[in-house]
Design an enzyme around this catalytic site. Structure first.
Site, mmCIF file in Angstrom:
data_model
loop_
_atom_site.group_PDB
_atom_site.id
_atom_site.type_symbol
_atom_site.label_atom_id
_atom_site.label_comp_id
_atom_site.label_asym_id
_atom_site.label_seq_id
_atom_site.Cartn_x
_atom_site.Cartn_y
_atom_site.Cartn_z
ATOM 1 N N ASN A 96 -47.078 -39.292 5.768
ATOM 2 C CA ASN A 96 -47.077 -38.482 6.991
ATOM 3 C C ASN A 96 -47.194 -39.328 8.256
ATOM 4 O OD1 ASN A 96 -49.703 -39.331 6.871
ATOM 5 N ND2 ASN A 96 -50.630 -37.299 6.976
ATOM 6 N N ASP A 97 -47.002 -40.648 8.106
ATOM 7 C CA ASP A 97 -47.036 -41.615 9.206
ATOM 8 C C ASP A 97 -48.450 -41.947 9.691
ATOM 9 O OD1 ASP A 97 -44.474 -42.433 9.351
ATOM 10 O OD2 ASP A 97 -43.961 -41.436 11.235
ATOM 11 N N ASN A 98 -49.482 -41.402 9.068
ATOM 12 C CA ASN A 98 -50.836 -41.814 9.422
ATOM 13 C C ASN A 98 -51.082 -43.252 8.964
ATOM 14 O OD1 ASN A 98 -51.234 -39.277 10.404
ATOM 15 N ND2 ASN A 98 -52.953 -38.755 9.057
ATOM 16 N N HIS A 124 -47.429 -58.261 33.343
ATOM 17 C CA HIS A 124 -46.328 -57.974 34.280
ATOM 18 C C HIS A 124 -46.882 -57.634 35.654
ATOM 19 C CE1 HIS A 124 -42.401 -56.532 35.653
ATOM 20 N NE2 HIS A 124 -43.033 -55.458 36.118
ATOM 21 N N ASP A 129 -36.787 -61.963 41.448
ATOM 22 C CA ASP A 129 -37.126 -60.887 42.384
ATOM 23 C C ASP A 129 -38.411 -61.264 43.110
ATOM 24 O OD1 ASP A 129 -39.297 -60.275 40.629
ATOM 25 O OD2 ASP A 129 -37.975 -58.989 39.456
ATOM 26 N N LYS A 139 -33.500 -58.195 45.316
ATOM 27 C CA LYS A 139 -32.747 -57.190 44.569
ATOM 28 C C LYS A 139 -33.466 -55.857 44.600
ATOM 29 C CE LYS A 139 -34.763 -57.976 39.980
ATOM 30 N NZ LYS A 139 -34.557 -58.474 38.627
ATOM 31 N N ARG A 193 -34.284 -52.523 42.204
ATOM 32 C CA ARG A 193 -34.260 -51.988 40.839
ATOM 33 C C ARG A 193 -33.897 -50.520 40.880
ATOM 34 N NH1 ARG A 193 -35.285 -53.116 35.807
ATOM 35 N NH2 ARG A 193 -35.900 -55.248 36.316
ATOM 36 N N ASP A 205 -39.507 -65.855 34.726
ATOM 37 C CA ASP A 205 -39.899 -64.452 34.821
ATOM 38 C C ASP A 205 -40.982 -64.192 33.784
ATOM 39 O OD1 ASP A 205 -39.913 -61.878 35.788
ATOM 40 O OD2 ASP A 205 -37.803 -61.477 35.377
#
Length: 337
Positions: free
Chosen positions: A58-60, A151, A192, A215, A217, A241
Site C-alpha cells: 500500500n506504499d507505506n 538554493h 543569473d 534573465k 524566469r 550555479d
C-alpha cells in the site's frame, strides 16, 4: 571522471574521534544516496550503521534499525532526490525511530535539500514548502541539520535548531584549477543575479574575472535571457550555479556565452539532479565539461550517456570533517578557512 576533495584537518579523523569521550558516533543512510553515506563513513573510519527500509504493497514505508542507538550521536544521511516524497518520508521515519530508540542526539544530514527552492510566497495561494519541511523535520525530532549549498540561503532561518550549511565552492574551484592551469585568466559566469554571490566567491578563489547574465524566469523550466554584463570574448568561461535539473537554463547560458565569443566553457554546480532531458541536452551541448558533486547520486549510466562530459566531484571528506567537528564539539566554520 572522479575528483576527490583532499582532507581538511591536519589531524586524522580517527585521531580526533578517538580523543572524544562523548556518546558513540553512528552514521546511517536512507535509500537516496547510500554511496555518499558509505564514503563519509570510510573517511571517518567507522562502519555504516545497519538499518532496513521496506515498502508495503500500500506504499507505506517502515524503517528498522538493526543495532542499538541508545545514547548515540546519530547522523542520518538522506538527499531529497527522486523520488523526493519517498526520501522525505523515509528520513522522517528514521529520525522518529532513532528518537524512540533513545538516541542521544539526531542530526539530519541532507546534502541536497530540494525544497529550498520554495523559500517565499511569490504567487497567490501557495505553500512556502521550505518552511513547512523545516517544521516537519523538527517535529519528527531532528536536533540539528547539516546540509550543502541551499538554493535560497534564507531557508537556514526557517529552522529553530542549529543548521550547518556547507559550501562546495572550494571543491569546484580546485577542480577548475586542475582542468585549466591558467584559470586566473578566465571568467566566472553567473547565469543569473541569484548566483552572483557564489560566482564572485569562486572568481576570487581563482583570481579570475566575473560576468553575469541578466534573465527573466518564466516558469520552473523556462527562462528568457536579456543581457550579458561583463565580457567573455576569447576567454575560458566557468559557469557556476547551485544545481542542474532539466538543463534548460544551462543551455541558454552556454549559448549566450558562445555567442559572445567564449573560447572554452566549463560548468560547475553543487547538485547534479539531471532530470528529464538533462543528460541528452548536456551530451549535445557545446561545453568541455559539466561537473557536479555527489550530493545527488549520479548513476554510471547517466555519466556514460553524457558522452564523457560529466564529472562527479567527491564531497564526502567535507561532510566527514563536518560530522567529526559536530560530534567533538569543534567549530564547523573552520572548514571554510
Amino acid at each position: 571522471m572522479t575528483v576527490t576533495e583532499p582532507a581538511v584537518s591536519e589531524r586524522t579523523l580517527a585521531e580526533r574521534l578517538s580523543q572524544s569521550r562523548r556518546r558513540p558516533l553512528l552514521v546511517f543512510a536512507g535509500q537516496s544516496n547510500r554511496p555518499l553515506a558509505q564514503a563519509i563513513c570510510d573517511n571517518l573510519g567507522i562502519p555504516l550503521g545497519v538499518s532496513k527500509t521496506e515498502k508495503f504493497t500500500n506504499d507505506n514505508i517502515i524503517v528498522h534499525y538493526e543495532q542499538s542507538l541508545r545514547e548515540g550521536d546519530v547522523f542520518i544521511v538522506q538527499s531529497f532526490s527522486t523520488p523526493v516524497s519517498d526520501a522525505i518520508m523515509e528520513l522522517l521515519l528514521m529520525i522518529d525511530a532513532a528518537k524512540s530508540a533513545s538516541a542521544g542526539r539526531v542530526t539530519a544530514v541532507i546534502p541536497y535539500f530540494s525544497y529550498a527552492r520554495s523559500d517565499k510566497k511569490d504567487s497567490p495561494r501557495i505553500s512556502i514548502a521550505g518552511r513547512l519541511l523545516a517544521d516537519i523535520l523538527q517535529a519528527a525530532g531532528a536536533d540539528r541539520v547539516l546540509t550543502m549549498t541551499l538554493h535560497a540561503p534564507q531557508v537556514h532561518g526557517f529552522f529553530k535548531v542549529p543548521v550547518d550549511h556547507l559550501s562546495a565552492d572550494r571543491v569546484l574551484s580546485a577542480h577548475f584549477r586542475q582542468c585549466v592551469p591558467n584559470a586566473s585568466e578566465g571568467v566566472v559566469l553567473a547565469p543569473d543575479a541569484g548566483s552572483i554571490k557564489r560566482a564572485s566567491q569562486i572568481a576570487r578563489r581563482l583570481g579570475a574575472g566575473l560576468a553575469m547574465i541578466d534573465k527573466e524566469r518564466l516558469s520552473d523550466t523556462e527562462v528568457r535571457p536579456r543581457a550579458l554584463i561583463g565580457s567573455v570574448e576569447g576567454k575560458t568561461v566557468f559557469i557556476v550555479d547551485d544545481e542542474i535539473s532539466t538543463a534548460g537554463s544551462l543551455v541558454e547560458t552556454v549559448n549566450i556565452a558562445r555567442s559572445m565569443g567564449a573560447k572554452d566553457v566549463y560548468v560547475g554546480v553543487t547538485h547534479g539532479v539531471y532530470t528529464g532531458p538533462a543528460i541528452e541536452r548536456i551530451a549535445s551541448l557545446d561545453v568541455t565539461q559539466v561537473a557536479s558533486t555527489n550530493t545527488v547520486y549520479v548513476s554510471p549510466e547517466k555519466v556514460a550517456a553524457a558522452g564523457g562530459k560529466l564529472a562527479v566531484l567527491d564531497v564526502s571528506p567535507l561532510f566527514a570533517n563536518a560530522i567529526a567537528n559536530i560530534h567533538t564539539g569543534e567549530s564547523v566554520s573552520t572548514l571554510f578557512e
